[in-house]
Design an enzyme around this catalytic site. Structure first.
Site, short mmCIF file in Angstrom:
data_model
loop_
_atom_site.label_atom_id
_atom_site.label_comp_id
_atom_site.label_asym_id
_atom_site.label_seq_id
_atom_site.Cartn_x
_atom_site.Cartn_y
_atom_site.Cartn_z
N ARG A 1 9.39 7.78 -5.79
CA ARG A 1 8.78 8.17 -7.06
C ARG A 1 8.29 9.61 -7.07
O ARG A 1 8.28 10.26 -8.12
CB ARG A 1 7.59 7.28 -7.37
CG ARG A 1 7.84 5.84 -7.36
CD ARG A 1 6.55 5.13 -7.65
NE ARG A 1 5.93 5.73 -8.83
CZ ARG A 1 6.22 5.44 -10.08
NH1 ARG A 1 7.11 4.52 -10.33
NH2 ARG A 1 5.62 6.05 -11.07
N CYS A 38 7.30 -0.07 -9.46
CA CYS A 38 7.47 -0.25 -8.03
C CYS A 38 6.62 -1.41 -7.56
O CYS A 38 5.93 -2.05 -8.34
CB CYS A 38 7.19 1.04 -7.26
SG CYS A 38 5.50 1.31 -6.84
N ILE A 66 -7.10 0.94 -8.55
CA ILE A 66 -6.10 1.98 -8.88
C ILE A 66 -4.76 1.36 -9.30
O ILE A 66 -4.18 1.76 -10.30
CB ILE A 66 -5.86 2.94 -7.68
CG1 ILE A 66 -7.18 3.46 -7.11
CG2 ILE A 66 -4.92 4.08 -8.07
CD1 ILE A 66 -7.95 4.43 -7.98
N ARG A 92 3.15 1.87 -12.68
CA ARG A 92 3.16 3.30 -12.37
C ARG A 92 3.91 4.15 -13.40
O ARG A 92 4.91 4.80 -13.09
CB ARG A 92 3.69 3.54 -10.96
CG ARG A 92 2.87 2.81 -9.91
CD ARG A 92 3.32 3.09 -8.51
NE ARG A 92 2.90 4.39 -8.05
CZ ARG A 92 3.21 4.90 -6.86
NH1 ARG A 92 3.94 4.18 -6.03
NH2 ARG A 92 2.80 6.08 -6.50
N PRO A 93 3.40 4.18 -14.65
CA PRO A 93 4.04 5.04 -15.65
C PRO A 93 3.85 6.52 -15.34
O PRO A 93 3.02 6.88 -14.49
CB PRO A 93 3.30 4.67 -16.94
CG PRO A 93 1.98 4.14 -16.50
CD PRO A 93 2.18 3.52 -15.13
N VAL A 94 4.60 7.38 -16.03
CA VAL A 94 4.42 8.84 -15.86
C VAL A 94 4.07 9.48 -17.21
O VAL A 94 4.33 10.66 -17.43
CB VAL A 94 5.66 9.52 -15.21
CG1 VAL A 94 5.77 9.17 -13.74
CG2 VAL A 94 6.94 9.17 -15.96
N ASP A 95 3.44 8.69 -18.08
CA ASP A 95 3.10 9.18 -19.43
C ASP A 95 2.16 10.39 -19.38
O ASP A 95 2.26 11.30 -20.21
CB ASP A 95 2.46 8.06 -20.25
CG ASP A 95 1.24 7.44 -19.58
OD1 ASP A 95 1.31 7.16 -18.37
OD2 ASP A 95 0.21 7.26 -20.25
N LEU A 96 1.26 10.44 -18.40
CA LEU A 96 0.32 11.57 -18.35
C LEU A 96 1.02 12.87 -17.98
O LEU A 96 0.67 13.95 -18.45
CB LEU A 96 -0.82 11.27 -17.36
CG LEU A 96 -1.63 10.00 -17.64
CD1 LEU A 96 -2.66 9.77 -16.54
CD2 LEU A 96 -2.33 10.12 -19.00
N LYS A 154 1.90 13.23 4.40
CA LYS A 154 3.09 13.01 3.57
C LYS A 154 2.80 13.37 2.11
O LYS A 154 3.58 14.06 1.46
CB LYS A 154 3.51 11.54 3.67
CG LYS A 154 4.46 11.09 2.58
CD LYS A 154 4.83 9.63 2.70
CE LYS A 154 3.86 8.66 2.08
NZ LYS A 154 4.00 8.45 0.62
N ASN A 155 1.67 12.88 1.61
CA ASN A 155 1.39 13.05 0.18
C ASN A 155 0.93 14.46 -0.19
O ASN A 155 0.77 14.77 -1.36
CB ASN A 155 0.38 11.99 -0.29
CG ASN A 155 1.01 10.61 -0.31
OD1 ASN A 155 2.23 10.48 -0.23
ND2 ASN A 155 0.19 9.58 -0.39
N ARG A 173 8.81 5.46 6.12
CA ARG A 173 8.58 6.38 5.00
C ARG A 173 7.30 7.17 5.20
O ARG A 173 7.17 8.28 4.66
CB ARG A 173 8.48 5.61 3.68
CG ARG A 173 9.78 4.97 3.26
CD ARG A 173 9.63 4.36 1.91
NE ARG A 173 9.29 5.37 0.91
CZ ARG A 173 9.18 5.14 -0.37
NH1 ARG A 173 9.39 3.94 -0.85
NH2 ARG A 173 8.86 6.11 -1.20
N ASP A 181 -4.90 3.82 -0.60
CA ASP A 181 -3.89 3.80 0.47
C ASP A 181 -4.45 3.29 1.80
O ASP A 181 -3.71 3.17 2.78
CB ASP A 181 -3.28 5.20 0.66
CG ASP A 181 -2.43 5.60 -0.53
OD1 ASP A 181 -2.09 4.73 -1.35
OD2 ASP A 181 -2.11 6.80 -0.65
#
Ligand code: EPZ
Length: 430
Positions: free
Chosen positions: A99, A123, A335, A128-132, A22-23, A405, A313
């Site tokens: 996400r 979540c 993580i 889980r920021p997306v700043d990077l 999936k990932n 999912r 995971d």
């Protein structure tokens, strides 16, 4: 809402086929936005998250055509053709469902010079920021504003190469910036890049599409931008998390499973830890044979880390396994800051777990007992299924949509190996 009902105690025996990851599939699908030619992805898993991303890509103007088995957007081989991108907005309603939708940001800015992508928000497992992702695109020349809950990115003259040093390893940021860099002017260097097999799979696909990338499989990726990418055919890498989950299902039930269409090297770190806990791995044709050596399982300490370390995971599944091992196990999650939601549910099944900050001390018990349980994310949910397979009596796992999912036909695969497990549809419950 559907539930999974399990009567525990049956050792699993037989073989289980693993699907495409999936990932890996999700970023690969967004890579189709980088070219006006067709990207054919084979070995796509049939999962709710794949459908969600298909819906997002459709509204960007991507034509999606089923080539293989399956009745809806997901399937075995699917063509993605982004001939004309008709819309560069990824709306909140779709992004909030998943996400990974934020992975359209890099490809859209690189190809169209603009994108408006909803911020995904927090979540169940962490902030889980997306700043990077955002900082990296800014270094590549994009002007970015956060407005009305959206990331609005503009690069009317295109992106340019940059040296981007990640302060922490991020799978998603590496993938987003890698895709953006393929069409940027000049060289981009990603330092401290994620090395997960899913990232490497994306790199292989981008190279097949004409991208110039070196350092493949290392933490420093060098990308020479090109003017355009072309179509390609690519086979999605096997799902290492599905592989590890079924390995632990064999171990927790004291059974023996042949896990097929997968590779041991994808789960090296987990296999090493599991071997120390008393699980035996043998490489066979097209897969791995997993059994519990000499009966007993021993507690073993585990710390999650970016690849090639033990994957976050698989942490919840490992905790379920350690609940029935002899002795104690210290499980440390590095993580995500909130990824022990399964612990209290496992305790409802008789597990002895003490959570202290980022670590959980698991003291093995003789046996778990069945109970109604539920979880708030995919891997936590499957850890409860594993516990249910080993528990005495009946376990009902609620909120099965989490499992759908990320695990294709989970209950069918386990039932075929002797598990007493069934999906209870909502209407059957009334
Ligand atoms: C990917 O998420 C996976 N999702 C996750 O799988 C997996 O748990 C995670 O990588 C770690 O391996 C997909 O591939 C679709 P990250 P991602 O960016 O990319 C922080 C599952 O169960 N961070 O590597 O979102 C972040 O908060 C899932 O299948 C920032 O601070 O993870 C986390 O603490 C869940 N800023 C750490 O980095 C950023 O801009 C690693 O996250 C980005 C991330």
């Amino acid at each position: 809402m559907d539930r999974i009902r399990i009567r525990g105690g049956n050792p699993l025996r037989g073989s289980i086929e693993v699907g495409g990851a999936k990932n890996a599939a999700l970023p690969l699908m967004t890579a189709s936005l980088l070219t006006d030619e067709t990207l054919v992805l084979k070995n796509l898993p049939i999962l709710a998250d794949i459908n969600t991303l298909c819906n997002l890509l459709l509204q960007h103007g991507v034509a999606i055509h089923m080539n293989g088995a399956g009745g809806d957007c997901a399937g075995r081989a699917v063509d993605f053709t982004a001939k004309d991108i008709t819309n560069t907005t990824a709306p909140y309603d779709l992004v909030r469902k998943m996400r990974a939708s934020v992975l359209v940001l890099g490809p859209l800015v690189a190809r169209c010079g603009e994108a408006k992508v909803s911020l995904p928000g927090g979540c169940a497992i962490g902030a889980r920021p997306v700043d990077l992702h955002i900082k990296g695109l800014e270094l590549m020349g994009a002007q970015i504003e956060i407005t009305g809950g959206y990331i609005v990115a503009k690069a009317p003259k295109g992106l340019h190469g940059a040296e981007i040093v990640f302060p922490k390893v991020s799978v998603g940021a590496t993938e987003n910036l890698l895709m953006a860099a393929t069409l940027a002017k000049g060289e981009t260097v990603l330092v401290n890049a994620a090395r997960e097999p899913e990232v490497t799979d994306l790199v292989h696909c981008l190279v097949a599409m004409g991208a110039k990338i070196s350092g493949i499989g290392t933490d420093t990726l060098r990308i020479q931008g090109v003017d355009r990418l072309h179509g390609a055919r690519h086979m999605v890498v096997p799902d290492r998390i599905e592989t590890g989950t079924y390995a632990m299902a064999a171990a927790i039930t004291g059974g023996e499973l042949d896990i097929l269409n997968t590779r041991l090297d994808l789960i090296s770190a987990a296999a090493k830890v599991l071997a120390q806990a008393g699980v035996e791995f043998t490489e066979i044709d097209n897969g791995i044979r997993v059994s519990r050596a000499n009966g007993a399982l021993h507690g073993i300490d585990v710390m999650t880390e970016p690849f090639p370390g033990f994957p976050t995971d698989l942490q919840a599944q490992m905790m379920a396994l350690m609940c029935t091992a002899g002795g104690a196990a210290m499980i440390t999650e590095t993580i995500f800051e909130n990824r022990f939601m399964h612990a209290p549910e496992l305790m409802r099944m008789g597990a002895r777990i003490t959570v202290h900050g980022a670590s959980a001390l698991v003291r093995g018990v003789e046996r778990l007992t069945g109970a109604p349980v539920m979880a708030t994310d995919l891997r936590a949910s499957v850890s409860l299924v594993l516990a249910g397979l080993a528990a005495e009596g009946e376990t009902t796992v609620n909120r099965v949509y989490h499992l759908d999912r990320g695990y294709e036909r989970l209950e069918e695969k386990l039932a075929a190996c002797g598990a007493d497990i069934e999906r209870v549809r909502e209407r059957d419950d009334d």
